[in-house]
Scaffold this motif. Structure first.
Motif, PDB file in Angstrom:
ATOM      1  N   PHE A 160      -4.636  -1.555  -3.027  1.00  0.00           N
ATOM      2  CA  PHE A 160      -5.507  -1.232  -1.898  1.00  0.00           C
ATOM      3  C   PHE A 160      -6.626  -2.263  -1.755  1.00  0.00           C
ATOM      4  O   PHE A 160      -7.005  -2.935  -2.704  1.00  0.00           O
ATOM      5  CB  PHE A 160      -6.088   0.181  -2.059  1.00  0.00           C
ATOM      6  CG  PHE A 160      -5.036   1.259  -2.005  1.00  0.00           C
ATOM      7  CD1 PHE A 160      -4.529   1.704  -0.798  1.00  0.00           C
ATOM      8  CD2 PHE A 160      -4.537   1.807  -3.173  1.00  0.00           C
ATOM      9  CE1 PHE A 160      -3.538   2.682  -0.751  1.00  0.00           C
ATOM     10  CE2 PHE A 160      -3.548   2.779  -3.143  1.00  0.00           C
ATOM     11  CZ  PHE A 160      -3.058   3.227  -1.929  1.00  0.00           C
ATOM     12  N   ASN A 161      -7.142  -2.343  -0.557  1.00  0.00           N
ATOM     13  CA  ASN A 161      -8.191  -3.250  -0.078  1.00  0.00           C
ATOM     14  C   ASN A 161      -8.019  -4.675  -0.604  1.00  0.00           C
ATOM     15  O   ASN A 161      -6.978  -5.284  -0.416  1.00  0.00           O
ATOM     16  CB  ASN A 161      -9.597  -2.670  -0.293  1.00  0.00           C
ATOM     17  CG  ASN A 161      -9.964  -2.338  -1.713  1.00  0.00           C
ATOM     18  OD1 ASN A 161      -9.771  -3.135  -2.612  1.00  0.00           O
ATOM     19  ND2 ASN A 161     -10.523  -1.153  -1.926  1.00  0.00           N
ATOM     20  N   SER A 181      -7.287  -0.422  -7.056  1.00  0.00           N
ATOM     21  CA  SER A 181      -8.157  -0.793  -5.951  1.00  0.00           C
ATOM     22  C   SER A 181      -9.370  -1.548  -6.471  1.00  0.00           C
ATOM     23  O   SER A 181      -9.816  -1.327  -7.607  1.00  0.00           O
ATOM     24  CB  SER A 181      -8.618   0.467  -5.195  1.00  0.00           C
ATOM     25  OG  SER A 181      -9.579   0.153  -4.214  1.00  0.00           O
ATOM     26  N   GLN A 211       0.827  -1.207   0.000  1.00  0.00           N
ATOM     27  CA  GLN A 211       0.000   0.000   0.000  1.00  0.00           C
ATOM     28  C   GLN A 211       0.860   1.256   0.000  1.00  0.00           C
ATOM     29  O   GLN A 211       0.473   2.276  -0.571  1.00  0.00           O
ATOM     30  CB  GLN A 211      -0.918  -0.002   1.226  1.00  0.00           C
ATOM     31  CG  GLN A 211      -1.954  -1.116   1.208  1.00  0.00           C
ATOM     32  CD  GLN A 211      -2.797  -1.121   2.473  1.00  0.00           C
ATOM     33  OE1 GLN A 211      -2.315  -1.330   3.576  1.00  0.00           O
ATOM     34  NE2 GLN A 211      -4.086  -0.886   2.307  1.00  0.00           N
ATOM     35  N   MET A 266     -14.553   0.587  -4.086  1.00  0.00           N
ATOM     36  CA  MET A 266     -14.576   1.264  -2.797  1.00  0.00           C
ATOM     37  C   MET A 266     -16.019   1.623  -2.454  1.00  0.00           C
ATOM     38  O   MET A 266     -16.822   1.923  -3.341  1.00  0.00           O
ATOM     39  CB  MET A 266     -13.716   2.522  -2.847  1.00  0.00           C
ATOM     40  CG  MET A 266     -12.243   2.247  -3.080  1.00  0.00           C
ATOM     41  SD  MET A 266     -11.201   3.730  -2.927  1.00  0.00           S
ATOM     42  CE  MET A 266     -11.795   4.711  -4.317  1.00  0.00           C
TER      43      MET A 266
END
Length: 210
Positions: free
Chosen positions: A131-132, A85, A26, A88
């Protein structure tokens, strides 16, 4: 070994401990890549990401800080910064989603290729950030392939985990030489060295020759 400056480190870990490296994915890491091609070509042809995964799973893409709507037309150049990502949540997630229904509201900051960019295609370095859900899904393959990290990032990781290094790592190979966890914490670091090559394998111990 403790007097040797590390330039390449190969860790072997049990799969259940691989997540200790997820935070660095990240923060941002570098990989070598051929540039001058489309974002889709780079991800699929160079990094082995399937077109289906790109379209179905990677929902938010930032290239040099700007959201990307079409990975087939966005061109990657040397030293680019690419953040990926999964979807979101909430209004922010919907607004920055690639080709999402609310993407019109951020049209002024959406990535567009600069017509004056005339850089010759070649090989260079790309900064990636995950990310995530993409961290555990995409991260292991990149860690195994090998990434470049800033010296400070890997130093901080080792310092944070030093009490448990013997538990985490099955083997540690630095510049082709096998070493122990105690020596890892007492390495002489070259703070002027910007990047260190790091690879993380899972499973059985790997010999120094590999």
């Amino acid at each position: 070994m403790k007097d040797q400056t590390p330039s390449k480190i190969l860790f072997t870990v049990d799969k259940k401990y691989l997540s200790i490296f997820f935070p660095v994915l990240q923060q941002g890491f570098k990989v070598s890549a051929r540039f001058g091609c489309s974002l889709k070509s780079m991800l699929c042809d160079q990094f082995g990401i399937t077109p289906e995964y790109l379209s179905d799973r990677i929902k938010t893409i930032f290239l040099n800080g700007k959201p990307v709507d079409d990975p087939e037309t966005a061109i990657i150049y040397d030293n680019a910064v690419l953040a990926l990502s999964a979807a979101m949540p909430g209004l922010v997630g919907a607004t920055f989603r690639s080709q999402g229904p609310l993407s019109i509201f951020r049209s002024s900051i959406t990535h567009r290729n600069k017509e004056e960019k005339s850089e010759i295609p070649g090989k260079g370095m790309l900064t990636l950030k995950f990310f995530n859900l993409l961290v555990p899904e995409m991260g292991p393959a990149f860690l195994e392939r090998g990434i470049w990290l800033k010296t400070g990032i890997i130093k901080n990781l080792i310092e944070e985990k030093k009490a448990d290094l013997d538990t985490f790592f099955k083997s540690i190979i630095i510049n082709g030489q096998k070493t122990g966890a105690d020596e890892l914490t007492s390495l002489k670091w070259n703070d002027n060295m910007e990047l260190i090559q790091v690879a993380v394998k899972t499973g059985k111990e790997i010999s120094p020759e590999l």
